[in-house]
Design a protein around this motif. Structure first.
Motif, PDB file in Angstrom:
ATOM      1  N   ALA A  28      28.042  33.916  65.223  1.00  0.00           N
ATOM      2  CA  ALA A  28      28.457  35.174  64.610  1.00  0.00           C
ATOM      3  C   ALA A  28      27.408  36.253  64.812  1.00  0.00           C
ATOM      4  O   ALA A  28      27.727  37.412  65.099  1.00  0.00           O
ATOM      5  CB  ALA A  28      28.726  34.957  63.116  1.00  0.00           C
ATOM      6  N   ALA A  29      26.137  35.887  64.679  1.00  0.00           N
ATOM      7  CA  ALA A  29      25.070  36.866  64.887  1.00  0.00           C
ATOM      8  C   ALA A  29      25.042  37.354  66.328  1.00  0.00           C
ATOM      9  O   ALA A  29      24.771  38.532  66.598  1.00  0.00           O
ATOM     10  CB  ALA A  29      23.720  36.247  64.515  1.00  0.00           C
ATOM     11  N   ALA A  30      25.342  36.465  67.271  1.00  0.00           N
ATOM     12  CA  ALA A  30      25.290  36.841  68.681  1.00  0.00           C
ATOM     13  C   ALA A  30      26.348  37.880  69.048  1.00  0.00           C
ATOM     14  O   ALA A  30      26.146  38.657  69.988  1.00  0.00           O
ATOM     15  CB  ALA A  30      25.453  35.605  69.560  1.00  0.00           C
ATOM     16  N   VAL A  31      27.466  37.910  68.324  1.00  0.00           N
ATOM     17  CA  VAL A  31      28.495  38.920  68.606  1.00  0.00           C
ATOM     18  C   VAL A  31      28.355  40.119  67.681  1.00  0.00           C
ATOM     19  O   VAL A  31      29.244  40.968  67.616  1.00  0.00           O
ATOM     20  CB  VAL A  31      29.911  38.320  68.480  1.00  0.00           C
ATOM     21  CG1 VAL A  31      30.133  37.266  69.547  1.00  0.00           C
ATOM     22  CG2 VAL A  31      30.167  37.748  67.100  1.00  0.00           C
ATOM     23  N   GLY A  32      27.248  40.203  66.960  1.00  0.00           N
ATOM     24  CA  GLY A  32      26.964  41.373  66.141  1.00  0.00           C
ATOM     25  C   GLY A  32      27.786  41.486  64.893  1.00  0.00           C
ATOM     26  O   GLY A  32      28.061  42.598  64.437  1.00  0.00           O
ATOM     27  N   ARG A  33      28.169  40.363  64.276  1.00  0.00           N
ATOM     28  CA  ARG A  33      29.004  40.387  63.094  1.00  0.00           C
ATOM     29  C   ARG A  33      28.371  39.608  61.959  1.00  0.00           C
ATOM     30  O   ARG A  33      27.683  38.607  62.188  1.00  0.00           O
ATOM     31  CB  ARG A  33      30.389  39.794  63.381  1.00  0.00           C
ATOM     32  CG  ARG A  33      31.232  40.655  64.303  1.00  0.00           C
ATOM     33  CD  ARG A  33      31.411  42.019  63.761  1.00  0.00           C
ATOM     34  NE  ARG A  33      32.370  42.810  64.519  1.00  0.00           N
ATOM     35  CZ  ARG A  33      32.611  44.084  64.274  1.00  0.00           C
ATOM     36  NH1 ARG A  33      31.958  44.719  63.318  1.00  0.00           N
ATOM     37  NH2 ARG A  33      33.500  44.740  64.989  1.00  0.00           N
ATOM     38  N   SER A  34      28.606  40.047  60.739  1.00  0.00           N
ATOM     39  CA  SER A  34      28.235  39.263  59.576  1.00  0.00           C
ATOM     40  C   SER A  34      29.228  38.125  59.405  1.00  0.00           C
ATOM     41  O   SER A  34      30.387  38.241  59.798  1.00  0.00           O
ATOM     42  CB  SER A  34      28.223  40.143  58.321  1.00  0.00           C
ATOM     43  OG  SER A  34      27.281  41.181  58.441  1.00  0.00           O
ATOM     44  N   PRO A  35      28.792  37.005  58.828  1.00  0.00           N
ATOM     45  CA  PRO A  35      29.724  35.888  58.627  1.00  0.00           C
ATOM     46  C   PRO A  35      30.916  36.308  57.784  1.00  0.00           C
ATOM     47  O   PRO A  35      30.788  37.062  56.820  1.00  0.00           O
ATOM     48  CB  PRO A  35      28.868  34.841  57.903  1.00  0.00           C
ATOM     49  CG  PRO A  35      27.464  35.199  58.240  1.00  0.00           C
ATOM     50  CD  PRO A  35      27.434  36.697  58.375  1.00  0.00           C
ATOM     51  N   GLY A  36      32.085  35.854  58.156  1.00  0.00           N
ATOM     52  CA  GLY A  36      33.312  36.182  57.438  1.00  0.00           C
ATOM     53  C   GLY A  36      34.260  35.003  57.411  1.00  0.00           C
ATOM     54  O   GLY A  36      33.850  33.844  57.568  1.00  0.00           O
ATOM     55  N   ARG A  37      35.534  35.318  57.241  1.00  0.00           N
ATOM     56  CA  ARG A  37      36.546  34.264  57.146  1.00  0.00           C
ATOM     57  C   ARG A  37      36.583  33.421  58.412  1.00  0.00           C
ATOM     58  O   ARG A  37      36.672  32.190  58.358  1.00  0.00           O
ATOM     59  CB  ARG A  37      37.914  34.906  56.892  1.00  0.00           C
ATOM     60  CG  ARG A  37      39.081  33.917  56.905  1.00  0.00           C
ATOM     61  CD  ARG A  37      40.397  34.633  56.638  1.00  0.00           C
ATOM     62  NE  ARG A  37      41.531  33.703  56.735  1.00  0.00           N
ATOM     63  CZ  ARG A  37      42.170  33.419  57.860  1.00  0.00           C
ATOM     64  NH1 ARG A  37      41.772  33.993  59.003  1.00  0.00           N
ATOM     65  NH2 ARG A  37      43.189  32.585  57.867  1.00  0.00           N
ATOM     66  N   GLY A  38      36.533  34.070  59.567  1.00  0.00           N
ATOM     67  CA  GLY A  38      36.556  33.327  60.816  1.00  0.00           C
ATOM     68  C   GLY A  38      35.358  32.402  60.954  1.00  0.00           C
ATOM     69  O   GLY A  38      35.484  31.277  61.456  1.00  0.00           O
ATOM     70  N   THR A  39      34.188  32.860  60.498  1.00  0.00           N
ATOM     71  CA  THR A  39      32.992  32.018  60.549  1.00  0.00           C
ATOM     72  C   THR A  39      33.158  30.788  59.674  1.00  0.00           C
ATOM     73  O   THR A  39      32.780  29.676  60.054  1.00  0.00           O
ATOM     74  CB  THR A  39      31.764  32.816  60.111  1.00  0.00           C
ATOM     75  OG1 THR A  39      31.777  34.109  60.721  1.00  0.00           O
ATOM     76  CG2 THR A  39      30.485  32.102  60.499  1.00  0.00           C
ATOM     77  N   ALA A  40      33.711  30.983  58.465  1.00  0.00           N
ATOM     78  CA  ALA A  40      33.921  29.857  57.551  1.00  0.00           C
ATOM     79  C   ALA A  40      34.891  28.841  58.148  1.00  0.00           C
ATOM     80  O   ALA A  40      34.679  27.623  58.052  1.00  0.00           O
ATOM     81  CB  ALA A  40      34.437  30.367  56.210  1.00  0.00           C
TER      82      ALA A  40
END
Length: 406
Positions: free
Chosen positions: A24-36
Motif C-alpha cells: 500500500a505504501a508503494a502505491v502512495g496510499r494509506s491502508p484502507g479496506r482493500g489493504t485489510a
C-alpha cells in the motif's frame, strides 16, 4: 489446539501483514479496506501453504521430524489437506472482495504456493518459487489497495458514495472534505500497482535466501549458503538505504492532501484559525480556505490560543522534527533491525552448520521480514505503516519461543 498451532506455525504469521502494508505504501496510499482484505487473503493463503507443506512432507517428516503433528498422529493427513483447501478458497474469496485485479494476483499466488509444496520444493526452482510467492503477496496488497481507492474515488465522483457530501456541490473557496470517504480524492490519482515491483523484488530476494538456507535445516552441513545469504542480506539493506538517499531533496515520497503540509501545525479546520481576513492583505483568501498554490503572505490577527503570527510555514514545527525529517531516522532504524535480526544467526550457521543453528538462521530470516517490510514502507514515505509493522516484532519473538516458525 497445540497440534494445529504447530502445523500452521502461527509464530510466522506475523511476517505476513507487512507485505500488504508495504505494498500500500508503494502505491502512495494509506491502508484502507482493500489493504485489510489483502491481509486477510494473505493470511489464509499463507496458512494453506503451511498445512499443505506438512501434508506433502508427511513421509519425509516421519523420518527426519517425527514430532511434527502429522507423523506423530495428532493430525490426520486428510484433515491437513482439507484445511489447506478450505483456507485457499477463503483467501481467494477475500481477494475477490477487493476487485478482479486483486483476485487475479491472489490466484497466481495460490497457484505458486500449491506448485511449490507439491513439486517445486524438491527441485532447484524451489527458492525461486517461494520468492515469487512472497513478491506476489506484496503486489496483492498494492493491487487491492489501489483498486479499492480507485473504485471509491469513481463512486464518490458519480454521486453514489456514502454520505451527503458525495452529491453536494462544494462552495467556492471552501476546504475540501478530508474525511475517510474522501481520502482518495484528496490524495490524487493512485500509482499503478507496478510501482510496488521494486519493493516486491527486494522482499523476494530476501525470501530466496531464507528458502535456500531452509533446504539444509534438517541435516545441516552447509557453510557456503549461509555466508552467501549473509552477503545478500547486507546488500539488500544497503540498497534500501541508497534508494531513499537518491530521492531529490524536498520531493515528497508519496502524495498527500494539499491542504495540510507534512509536519505543519496549521489545519484549516482548527478553531484557533480566525475566519476574519488579514488586515495587511485584503486580497488574501479567508484563513482556513483552500486554494492550490497559495500561501499566506501575512499573518492573521493574533489569537491568544493560536500559533504565533508568522509561524505557519509548510513543513515547519518549532518543537518537534517534521515527518520528512523523521522518515530517514526511522528508515535507518528499521534497516538496522533487519540486519540485527537476520545477520547473527546466519553467521553462526556458517561457522557451525549444525541442524539447530541452521534452523535458527531460518527462523531469524523469517522474523527479519518484519523490519524489512517496515523499512520498505518507510522508504515509500509511510513511516506510520512502518511503525505499525514493527509493533509485530515483540509478538513474533514471544510466540516463536513457544511455537517454532520452521
Amino acid at each position: 489446539m497445540r497440534a494445529w498451532t504447530e502445523l500452521f506455525r502461527v509464530s510466522a504469521l506475523f511476517s505476513v501483514p507487512g507485505d500488504a502494508l508495504a505494498g500500500a505504501a508503494a502505491v502512495g496510499r494509506s491502508p484502507g479496506r482493500g489493504t485489510a482484505l489483502a491481509i486477510g487473503a494473505s493470511l489464509c493463503l499463507y496458512e494453506a501453504g503451511m498445512a499443505l507443506n506438512d501434508w506433502a512432507d508427511r513421509e519425509e517428516d516421519a523420518v527426519d521430524r517425527p514430532h511434527r503433528p502429522i507423523p506423530s498422529g495428532r493430525i490426520s493427513p486428510s484433515a491437513a489437506l482439507g484445511a489447506a483447501g478450505a483456507l485457499t478458497a477463503a483467501g481467494l474469496a477475500l481477494a475477490a472482495r477487493a476487485g478482479r485485479p486483486a483476485l487475479a494476483v491472489a490466484t497466481g499466488l495460490a497457484a505458486t504456493v500449491w506448485a511449490y509444496d507439491l513439486h517445486l520444493k524438491h527441485t532447484k526452482a524451489g527458492p525461486a518459487a517461494m520468492a515469487a510467492a512472497r513478491s506476489l503477496d506484496l503486489l496483492l496488497g498494492a493491487t487491492a489497495t489501489a483498486t479499492a481507492m480507485s473504485t471509491a474515488t469513481a463512486t464518490s465522483y458519480a454521486g453514489t458514495g456514502p454520505g451527503p457530501r458525495a452529491t453536494r456541490p462544494m462552495r467556492l473557496g471552501a476546504v475540501p472534505p478530508t474525511g475517510p470517504d474522501n481520502v482518495a480524492r484528496a490524495a490524487g490519482p493512485a500509482r499503478s500497482p507496478l510501482a510496488a515491483l521494486p519493493a516486491a523484488l527486494v522482499l523476494g530476494a530476501h525470501t530466496y535466501g531464507v528458502t535456500a538456507v531452509s533446504r539444509h535445516e534438517a541435516q545441516g552441513g552447509s557453510t557456503a549458503v549461509p555466508l552467501a545469504v549473509l552477503a545478500t542480506t547486507t546488500a539488500l539493506a544497503a540498497a534500501v538505504l541508497a534508494t531513499h538517499q537518491r530521492q531529490r531533496p524536498g520531493e515528497p515520497a508519496r502524495p498527500g492532501p494539499a491542504a495540510t503540509a507534512p509536519g505543519s501545525s496549521y489545519r484549516p479546520d482548527h478553531p484557533h484559525h480566525s475566519t476574519a481576513p488579514s488586515m495587511l492583505d485584503l486580497g488574501a483568501p479567508l484563513p482556513g480556505t483552500y486554494r492550490p498554490g497559495h500561501h499566506p503572505t501575512a499573518p492573521a490577527l493574533p489569537d491568544l490560543g493560536a500559533p504565533q503570527p508568522g509561524t505557519y510555514r509548510p513543513g515547519h514545527h518549532p518543537h518537534r522534527p517534521t515527518a520528512p525529517a523523521l522518515t530517514p531516522l526511522l528508515l535507518t532504524a528499521f534497516t538496522g533491525a533487519y540486519l540485527r535480526t537476520a545477520g547473527p544467526p546466519l553467521l553462526h550457521a556458517a561457522l557451525n552448520p549444525s541442524p539447530p543453528l541452521t534452523q535458527r538462521a531460518v527462523g531469524g530470516g523469517i522474523r527479519a521480514m518484519i523490519p524489512l517490510q517496515a523499512a520498505l514502507a518507510a522508504r515509500a514515505g509511510a513511516p506510520g505503516s512502518g511503525l505499525a509493522v514493527m509493533a509485530l516484532v515483540p509478538l513474533a519473538r514471544s510466540l516463536a519461543r513457544k511455537v517454532s516458525p520452521t
